[in-house]
Design a protein around this motif. Sequence first.
Motif, PDB file in Angstrom:
ATOM      1  N   THR A   1       0.826  -1.202   0.000  1.00  0.00           N
ATOM      2  CA  THR A   1       0.000   0.000   0.000  1.00  0.00           C
ATOM      3  C   THR A   1       0.865   1.259   0.000  1.00  0.00           C
ATOM      4  OG1 THR A   1      -0.126  -0.020   2.419  1.00  0.00           O
ATOM      5  CG2 THR A   1      -1.871  -1.170   1.209  1.00  0.00           C
ATOM      6  N   MET A   2       2.168   1.093   0.260  1.00  0.00           N
ATOM      7  CA  MET A   2       3.081   2.226   0.261  1.00  0.00           C
ATOM      8  C   MET A   2       3.824   2.265  -1.078  1.00  0.00           C
ATOM      9  SD  MET A   2       4.682   1.904   4.109  1.00  0.00           S
ATOM     10  CE  MET A   2       5.673   3.378   3.859  1.00  0.00           C
ATOM     11  N   PRO A   3       3.889   3.414  -1.752  1.00  0.00           N
ATOM     12  CA  PRO A   3       4.596   3.506  -3.039  1.00  0.00           C
ATOM     13  C   PRO A   3       6.059   3.114  -2.888  1.00  0.00           C
ATOM     14  CG  PRO A   3       3.283   5.477  -2.618  1.00  0.00           C
ATOM     15  CD  PRO A   3       3.299   4.693  -1.339  1.00  0.00           C
ATOM     16  N   ALA A   4       6.553   2.352  -3.845  1.00  0.00           N
ATOM     17  CA  ALA A   4       7.958   1.950  -3.814  1.00  0.00           C
ATOM     18  C   ALA A   4       8.422   1.656  -5.233  1.00  0.00           C
ATOM     19  CB  ALA A   4       8.152   0.723  -2.928  1.00  0.00           C
ATOM     20  N   THR A   5       9.545   2.180  -5.609  1.00  0.00           N
ATOM     21  CA  THR A   5      10.130   1.856  -6.904  1.00  0.00           C
ATOM     22  C   THR A   5      11.011   0.618  -6.754  1.00  0.00           C
ATOM     23  OG1 THR A   5      12.085   3.229  -6.514  1.00  0.00           O
ATOM     24  CG2 THR A   5      10.164   4.298  -7.531  1.00  0.00           C
ATOM     25  N   VAL A   6      11.372   0.019  -7.880  1.00  0.00           N
ATOM     26  CA  VAL A   6      12.281  -1.123  -7.827  1.00  0.00           C
ATOM     27  C   VAL A   6      13.629  -0.687  -7.254  1.00  0.00           C
ATOM     28  CG1 VAL A   6      13.485  -2.854  -9.207  1.00  0.00           C
ATOM     29  CG2 VAL A   6      11.121  -2.259  -9.750  1.00  0.00           C
ATOM     30  N   ALA A   7      14.036   0.530  -7.577  1.00  0.00           N
ATOM     31  CA  ALA A   7      15.314   1.037  -7.073  1.00  0.00           C
ATOM     32  C   ALA A   7      15.346   1.102  -5.551  1.00  0.00           C
ATOM     33  CB  ALA A   7      15.589   2.420  -7.658  1.00  0.00           C
ATOM     34  N   SER A   8      14.198   1.347  -4.934  1.00  0.00           N
ATOM     35  CA  SER A   8      14.156   1.471  -3.470  1.00  0.00           C
ATOM     36  C   SER A   8      14.313   0.131  -2.761  1.00  0.00           C
ATOM     37  CB  SER A   8      12.841   2.131  -3.045  1.00  0.00           C
ATOM     38  OG  SER A   8      11.731   1.280  -3.286  1.00  0.00           O
ATOM     39  N   MET A   9      14.288  -0.969  -3.520  1.00  0.00           N
ATOM     40  CA  MET A   9      14.419  -2.294  -2.928  1.00  0.00           C
ATOM     41  C   MET A   9      15.857  -2.823  -3.002  1.00  0.00           C
ATOM     42  SD  MET A   9      11.543  -2.926  -1.687  1.00  0.00           S
ATOM     43  CE  MET A   9       9.829  -2.362  -1.821  1.00  0.00           C
ATOM     44  N   VAL A  10      16.789  -1.939  -3.317  1.00  0.00           N
ATOM     45  CA  VAL A  10      18.202  -2.312  -3.394  1.00  0.00           C
ATOM     46  C   VAL A  10      18.896  -1.914  -2.096  1.00  0.00           C
ATOM     47  CG1 VAL A  10      20.368  -1.944  -4.622  1.00  0.00           C
ATOM     48  CG2 VAL A  10      18.222  -2.069  -5.883  1.00  0.00           C
ATOM     49  N   ALA A  11      19.702  -2.819  -1.564  1.00  0.00           N
ATOM     50  CA  ALA A  11      20.429  -2.545  -0.319  1.00  0.00           C
ATOM     51  C   ALA A  11      21.643  -1.663  -0.581  1.00  0.00           C
ATOM     52  CB  ALA A  11      20.859  -3.863   0.317  1.00  0.00           C
ATOM     53  N   ALA A  12      22.271  -1.226   0.503  1.00  0.00           N
ATOM     54  CA  ALA A  12      23.417  -0.320   0.388  1.00  0.00           C
ATOM     55  C   ALA A  12      24.586  -0.958  -0.356  1.00  0.00           C
ATOM     56  CB  ALA A  12      23.865   0.117   1.779  1.00  0.00           C
ATOM     57  N   ASN A  13      24.692  -2.290  -0.322  1.00  0.00           N
ATOM     58  CA  ASN A  13      25.799  -2.975  -0.996  1.00  0.00           C
ATOM     59  C   ASN A  13      25.548  -3.202  -2.491  1.00  0.00           C
ATOM     60  OD1 ASN A  13      23.889  -4.971  -0.991  1.00  0.00           O
ATOM     61  ND2 ASN A  13      25.055  -6.427   0.248  1.00  0.00           N
ATOM     62  N   GLY A  14      24.396  -2.741  -3.001  1.00  0.00           N
ATOM     63  CA  GLY A  14      24.083  -2.882  -4.414  1.00  0.00           C
ATOM     64  C   GLY A  14      23.288  -4.125  -4.758  1.00  0.00           C
ATOM     65  N   GLY A  15      23.057  -4.999  -3.805  1.00  0.00           N
ATOM     66  CA  GLY A  15      22.251  -6.202  -4.033  1.00  0.00           C
ATOM     67  C   GLY A  15      20.817  -5.977  -3.590  1.00  0.00           C
ATOM     68  N   TRP A  16      19.972  -6.953  -3.859  1.00  0.00           N
ATOM     69  CA  TRP A  16      18.580  -6.854  -3.415  1.00  0.00           C
ATOM     70  C   TRP A  16      18.514  -6.820  -1.891  1.00  0.00           C
ATOM     71  CZ3 TRP A  16      15.276  -5.380  -6.860  1.00  0.00           C
ATOM     72  CH2 TRP A  16      15.375  -5.786  -8.186  1.00  0.00           C
ATOM     73  N   ASN A  17      17.540  -6.119  -1.369  1.00  0.00           N
ATOM     74  CA  ASN A  17      17.347  -6.030   0.074  1.00  0.00           C
ATOM     75  C   ASN A  17      16.546  -7.251   0.531  1.00  0.00           C
ATOM     76  OD1 ASN A  17      16.750  -5.383   2.736  1.00  0.00           O
ATOM     77  ND2 ASN A  17      16.468  -3.203   2.304  1.00  0.00           N
ATOM     78  N   TRP A  18      17.237  -8.380   0.681  1.00  0.00           N
ATOM     79  CA  TRP A  18      16.549  -9.633   0.995  1.00  0.00           C
ATOM     80  C   TRP A  18      15.903  -9.621   2.375  1.00  0.00           C
ATOM     81  CZ3 TRP A  18      15.440 -12.017  -3.103  1.00  0.00           C
ATOM     82  CH2 TRP A  18      16.332 -12.090  -4.184  1.00  0.00           C
ATOM     83  N   ASN A  19      16.410  -8.837   3.288  1.00  0.00           N
ATOM     84  CA  ASN A  19      15.802  -8.763   4.618  1.00  0.00           C
ATOM     85  C   ASN A  19      14.346  -8.303   4.525  1.00  0.00           C
ATOM     86  OD1 ASN A  19      18.104  -9.591   5.957  1.00  0.00           O
ATOM     87  ND2 ASN A  19      18.892  -7.502   6.204  1.00  0.00           N
ATOM     88  N   GLN A  20      14.083  -7.370   3.616  1.00  0.00           N
ATOM     89  CA  GLN A  20      12.711  -6.915   3.413  1.00  0.00           C
ATOM     90  C   GLN A  20      11.922  -7.861   2.516  1.00  0.00           C
ATOM     91  OE1 GLN A  20      13.393  -2.865   1.934  1.00  0.00           O
ATOM     92  NE2 GLN A  20      12.419  -2.080   3.784  1.00  0.00           N
ATOM     93  N   LEU A  21      12.523  -8.238   1.380  1.00  0.00           N
ATOM     94  CA  LEU A  21      11.796  -9.020   0.388  1.00  0.00           C
ATOM     95  C   LEU A  21      11.347 -10.378   0.927  1.00  0.00           C
ATOM     96  CD1 LEU A  21      13.899  -8.273  -2.824  1.00  0.00           C
ATOM     97  CD2 LEU A  21      11.849  -7.120  -1.980  1.00  0.00           C
ATOM     98  N   CYS A  22      12.173 -11.002   1.749  1.00  0.00           N
ATOM     99  CA  CYS A  22      11.821 -12.322   2.288  1.00  0.00           C
ATOM    100  C   CYS A  22      10.629 -12.251   3.248  1.00  0.00           C
ATOM    101  CB  CYS A  22      13.026 -12.947   3.000  1.00  0.00           C
ATOM    102  SG  CYS A  22      14.332 -13.479   1.870  1.00  0.00           S
ATOM    103  N   GLN A  23      10.373 -11.081   3.787  1.00  0.00           N
ATOM    104  CA  GLN A  23       9.221 -10.909   4.681  1.00  0.00           C
ATOM    105  C   GLN A  23       7.928 -10.735   3.894  1.00  0.00           C
ATOM    106  OE1 GLN A  23       9.812  -7.870   7.770  1.00  0.00           O
ATOM    107  NE2 GLN A  23      12.022  -8.031   7.469  1.00  0.00           N
TER     108      GLN A  23
END
Length: 214
Positions: free
Chosen positions: A70-92
């Motif tokens: 329900t919160m706007p999010a771009t694909v770019a916002s799902m990238v972690a600081a190290n340049g990889g996917w933010n799996w901590n969020q996505l896995c939830q």
Amino acid sequence: MSSHVNKLTKEELRCSNASRLWKGLSGIWGVIKDGLCWSVQDGTATDFWNDYWLDGEGKLASMCAADSHTMPATVASMVAANGGWNWNQLCQWLPADALAATAAIKPPRPDAGADVPGWRWENNRTFSVRSAYKALTADTTTPLVPISTDNTNCWSRIWKLQVQQRVRVFLWLVLHQRIMTNVERKRRHLAISDVCASCQSEAETIIHVLRDCP
């Protein structure tokens, strides 16, 4: 330009002195916009939850396990600081098949250029009148699939049948295993069981629904 395409509304497309073609496009802009898929580059123009950008998957908002969509999010916002996917969020939030599809795509990079829109009903991502017409005439509750050149002859035979258009579309979906049975609902994490609701004895596949169910 890519970001602007994604944010256009029917109202923005309307103007009093427009051609008939342009007015017609503005009238079906919702369908056209729903036919867009995105090749993610820098990820800033693609809506993570509500755009089509994962091959073989629908909109992630329909399959996430939380209200985060329900919160706007771009694909770019799902990238972690190290340049990889933010799996901590996505896995939830995402089911296993969506996580696997995400892992198969390189995370967006700021220097990769703008996201590129394409037409998701064709394998080559190029708009065609044929697939657009199919999208307009098909039952919107039934998922469509990209047209493959291998299936062109099959579609041509169905198209020649002297039956209603909705029957042709139904037959095409049956032959491409795209009817929303309980087996498909379970695969998409929309149902717990794949058992047929009528006989309660076997998995509800397409062939079970149309032929085998007593």
